[in-house]
Write a protein that holds these residues in place. Structure first.
Motif, PDB file in Angstrom:
ATOM      1  N   GLU A 147     -87.285  24.963  43.710  1.00  0.00           N
ATOM      2  CA  GLU A 147     -86.358  26.028  43.528  1.00  0.00           C
ATOM      3  C   GLU A 147     -84.875  25.296  43.850  1.00  0.00           C
ATOM      4  O   GLU A 147     -83.865  25.674  43.212  1.00  0.00           O
ATOM      5  N   GLY A 150     -83.824  22.905  41.500  1.00  0.00           N
ATOM      6  CA  GLY A 150     -83.214  23.356  40.028  1.00  0.00           C
ATOM      7  C   GLY A 150     -81.863  24.214  40.076  1.00  0.00           C
ATOM      8  O   GLY A 150     -81.122  24.035  39.358  1.00  0.00           O
ATOM      9  N   ALA A 154     -78.289  23.137  38.174  1.00  0.00           N
ATOM     10  CA  ALA A 154     -77.697  24.200  37.562  1.00  0.00           C
ATOM     11  C   ALA A 154     -76.336  24.521  37.959  1.00  0.00           C
ATOM     12  O   ALA A 154     -75.604  24.920  37.022  1.00  0.00           O
ATOM     13  N   TYR A 186     -82.443  32.359  46.280  1.00  0.00           N
ATOM     14  CA  TYR A 186     -83.270  32.941  46.326  1.00  0.00           C
ATOM     15  C   TYR A 186     -83.669  33.371  47.946  1.00  0.00           C
ATOM     16  O   TYR A 186     -83.730  32.491  48.842  1.00  0.00           O
ATOM     17  N   PHE A 244     -82.654  37.908  37.048  1.00  0.00           N
ATOM     18  CA  PHE A 244     -83.662  37.103  36.637  1.00  0.00           C
ATOM     19  C   PHE A 244     -83.991  36.005  37.510  1.00  0.00           C
ATOM     20  O   PHE A 244     -82.841  35.323  37.522  1.00  0.00           O
ATOM     21  N   PRO A 245     -84.837  35.627  38.007  1.00  0.00           N
ATOM     22  CA  PRO A 245     -85.018  34.468  39.131  1.00  0.00           C
ATOM     23  C   PRO A 245     -85.019  33.130  38.464  1.00  0.00           C
ATOM     24  O   PRO A 245     -86.135  32.676  38.740  1.00  0.00           O
ATOM     25  N   ALA A 246     -83.911  32.658  37.711  1.00  0.00           N
ATOM     26  CA  ALA A 246     -84.069  31.337  37.090  1.00  0.00           C
ATOM     27  C   ALA A 246     -82.783  30.668  37.472  1.00  0.00           C
ATOM     28  O   ALA A 246     -81.751  31.244  37.480  1.00  0.00           O
ATOM     29  N   PRO A 247     -82.675  29.342  37.906  1.00  0.00           N
ATOM     30  CA  PRO A 247     -81.580  28.778  38.215  1.00  0.00           C
ATOM     31  C   PRO A 247     -80.548  28.874  37.207  1.00  0.00           C
ATOM     32  O   PRO A 247     -79.325  29.138  37.419  1.00  0.00           O
ATOM     33  N   ARG A 248     -80.656  28.668  36.100  1.00  0.00           N
ATOM     34  CA  ARG A 248     -79.631  28.973  35.016  1.00  0.00           C
ATOM     35  C   ARG A 248     -79.108  30.514  34.728  1.00  0.00           C
ATOM     36  O   ARG A 248     -77.886  30.580  34.427  1.00  0.00           O
ATOM     37  N   VAL A 249     -79.905  31.349  35.012  1.00  0.00           N
ATOM     38  CA  VAL A 249     -79.565  32.589  35.044  1.00  0.00           C
ATOM     39  C   VAL A 249     -78.461  32.967  36.100  1.00  0.00           C
ATOM     40  O   VAL A 249     -77.395  33.436  36.089  1.00  0.00           O
ATOM     41  N   THR A 303     -81.574  32.110  26.306  1.00  0.00           N
ATOM     42  CA  THR A 303     -82.415  33.107  27.071  1.00  0.00           C
ATOM     43  C   THR A 303     -81.808  33.115  28.454  1.00  0.00           C
ATOM     44  O   THR A 303     -81.578  34.694  28.776  1.00  0.00           O
ATOM     45  N   ALA A 304     -81.214  32.241  28.985  1.00  0.00           N
ATOM     46  CA  ALA A 304     -80.512  32.421  30.021  1.00  0.00           C
ATOM     47  C   ALA A 304     -79.316  33.154  30.005  1.00  0.00           C
ATOM     48  O   ALA A 304     -79.004  34.142  30.943  1.00  0.00           O
TER      49      ALA A 304
END
Length: 571
Positions: A147, A150, A154, A186, A244-249, A303-304
């Protein structure tokens, strides 16, 4: 008045119970965290293996071979030690010459981490810690190394990035030296507590810290261990809502909040992919503002951008609510009514009936149903005629939580004869289905027109303080309750009301008018006033439901329950 750390506040990770809240320990940790931001050979000591494993720059601090770490430690004044493994020899050296922060980069046994953390004055980051430094404007944290990498990519690097997220990370973000940076990443539920919540309310705006693994708050169970991490999670999300737990988001949301977003290729996300995302996530895609992509969030990962735009719309709506809406009116002070509330609490048992609870609520200006308690069928009919038809009847008992399940509730009764029949049916249902329940009569209450139902109240946390909570009630799907630390200021109440209503599925808001967030904010301030007035006497205030309405009343409490401490324990 804002919360300030006190000598009774829980300590940070790495201290034992006897040193909780020690200000000297906190100051030492702060200096060590400053050393991570601006390291020097005098403040940071690292071994070669730790540098290689963690990603720490080899030219930052004093780097020595692993075999020389013990002798270097004894001669050093370093506050931070980066080490791959802790041998028994090093453990003994740390006992005689403790540093403030040990960064353990190997996947060590938990017992060894506990041994290090048990040494007075030492805090541990790890095991399997990663610490990277760069030239960016972000302070990153993650639970896992993957994580962290990532996020690093990002965000285009960061000033400081650590893994796993320590419980004291909020203290780094609170340091004066770190105020020019923003936090992103996170935070697992295992490290979240009330101090995180208080920091987030005071300083969390502009940071994007995504809580992970937070269970829904059990708002009917005072003192439950899951309440504190849920409180902290919602405080972290109070501007953006869940991210939402995504690096690009995370990177896109952070750019949007800072106003520094710029399309990497000068073009917006593909419209076809965007529309497909709306179809795949219809509840999100149906929100106002989600019909097309914001040009400043353009990214080659559509999507991000889609998921980030949802969070930014929430932040904009929250800001607009504070700017455009008039704040709730000041709470009325009525000493006679509050005295009556105190008398009811003093004479009542641990669990108050609905009627007793509403007397307490009414004393603090909370709107409740017009109602009366009947002890006979004819008395119920007489009360109904005075209140006005239609009415509802329900068994009055502190032992019953779900009256519908046992037939102890009757709705929309529009004649005296119907009231008499319902009275007998309810008494018989309680005797047959709940023979041990205490029946204090049958409550006759006005029926309230349709509106949006809310479940809200105040609940005691494991630390002994109370939090305010609320959620909208949707019969088709459960909605997570949102919590906020008290005391509530006006801005806090308005943001909490906005967050509660913001979690309602879109179809639930397709009414003739949307619910009034200011009415809900005013109610939340009244709840905070009750919690403040009775201090540590109350365990739970539960309003379920409160119906938000059009017109002068704005809302009405249909059902209420107050749980207080046993009188010998209360004040």
């Amino acid at each position: 008045m804002r919360w300030q750390p006190s000598s009774t506040a829980p300590s940070i990770v790495g201290t034992d119970e006897r040193r909780r809240g020690d200000p000297i320990v906190t100051d030492r940790l702060g200096a060590a965290l400053d050393a991570l931001l601006d390291p020097s050979p005098q403040t940071v000591l690292a071994t070669e293996a730790a540098v290689e494993a963690s990603g720490w720059p080899a030219d930052e601090g004093h780097v020595v071979p692993d075999r020389a770490v013990v002798s270097a430690l004894r001669q050093s004044e370093a506050q931070v030690l980066l080490v791959h493994r802790v041998s028994m020899t090093l453990l003994r050296a740390l006992r005689s010459r403790p540093v403030t922060l040990v960064v353990l980069t190997a996947d060590a046994e938990p017992s060894r981490c506990q041994e290090v953390g048990s040494i007075a004055g030492i805090h541990v980051l790890g095991p399997a810690a990663r610490v990277r430094r760069g030239t960016g404007s972000t302070l990153c944290c993650a639970a896992e190394p993957g994580e962290l990498e990532g996020l690093w990519r990002a965000l285009g690097g960061a000033r400081l990035a650590v893994c796993p997220t320590p419980g004291f990370w909020w203290q780094l973000l609170d340091r004066k030296a770190a105020r020019r940076y923003v936090g992103a990443g996170y935070v697992p539920a295992s490290v979240l507590d009330e101090q995180w919540a208080q920091w987030a309310v005071t300083h969390g705006r502009g940071h994007v810290l995504v809580p992970l693994g937070v269970p829904p708050a059990p708002v009917d169970d005072p003192g439950h261990d899951d309440l504190a991490p849920a409180l902290a999670a919602h405080a972290l999300e109070r501007w953006t809502g869940p991210v939402f737990p995504a690096p690009r988001v995370i990177a896109s949301v952070l750019d949007g909040l800072q106003g520094t977003a710029s399309p990497p290729d000068g073009t917006a996300p593909d419209s076809g992919i965007w529309q497909q995302a709306r179809r795949a996530l219809p509840m999100t895609g149906a929100l106002v503002g989600m019909d097309r992509a914001r040009p400043d969030l353009a990214t080659h990962v559509a999507t991000a951008a889609f998921l980030a735009q949802r969070a930014l719309l929430r932040a904009e709506a929250a800001q607009a609510a504070l700017l455009d809406d008039e704040p709730p009116a000041p709470l009325p002070v009525d000493e006679q009514s509050t005295q009556r509330s105190t008398e009811v609490l003093t004479s009542a048992g641990t669990v108050l009936t609905d009627h007793e609870s509403k007397v307490v609520l009414r004393g603090f200006g909370i709107e409740v149903t017009r109602q009366a308690v009947a002890s006979s069928a004819s008395g119920a009919a007489g009360f109904a005629e005075r209140i006005g038809f239609p009415v509802a009847l329900k068994a009055l008992s502190p032992d019953l939580r779900r009256r519908t399940d046992i037939g102890a509730l009757a709705l929309s009764l529009d004649t005296a004869a119907a009231v008499r029949r319902a009275y007998g049916t309810i008494v018989d249902a309680v005797e047959r289905n709940a023979p041990t329940a205490r029946l204090d009569g049958v409550l006759v209450a006005e029926m309230i027109e349709p509106g949006l139902d809310v479940h809200c109240g105040a609940i005691r946390l494991p630390s002994g303080t109370m939090a305010i909570f609320g959620r909208c009630i949707d019969p088709t799907a459960p909605i997570e309750p949102v919590l906020a630390p008290r005391p509530l200021e006006t801005e806090d109440a308005r943001l909490l009301a906005h967050a509660i209503l913001g979690r309602v599925p879109v179809p639930a808001l397709r009414r003739t008018t949307d619910p009034d967030p200011q009415a809900l904010a005013a109610l939340l301030l009244h709840l905070d006033a009750i919690a403040d007035h009775f201090d540590d006497r109350l365990e739970l205030i539960e309003l379920r439901p409160v119906r938000l309405l059009e017109g002068e009343r704005r809302y009405v409490t249909l059902d209420a329950r107050i749980v207080q401490r046993a009188h010998l324990q209360g004040t």
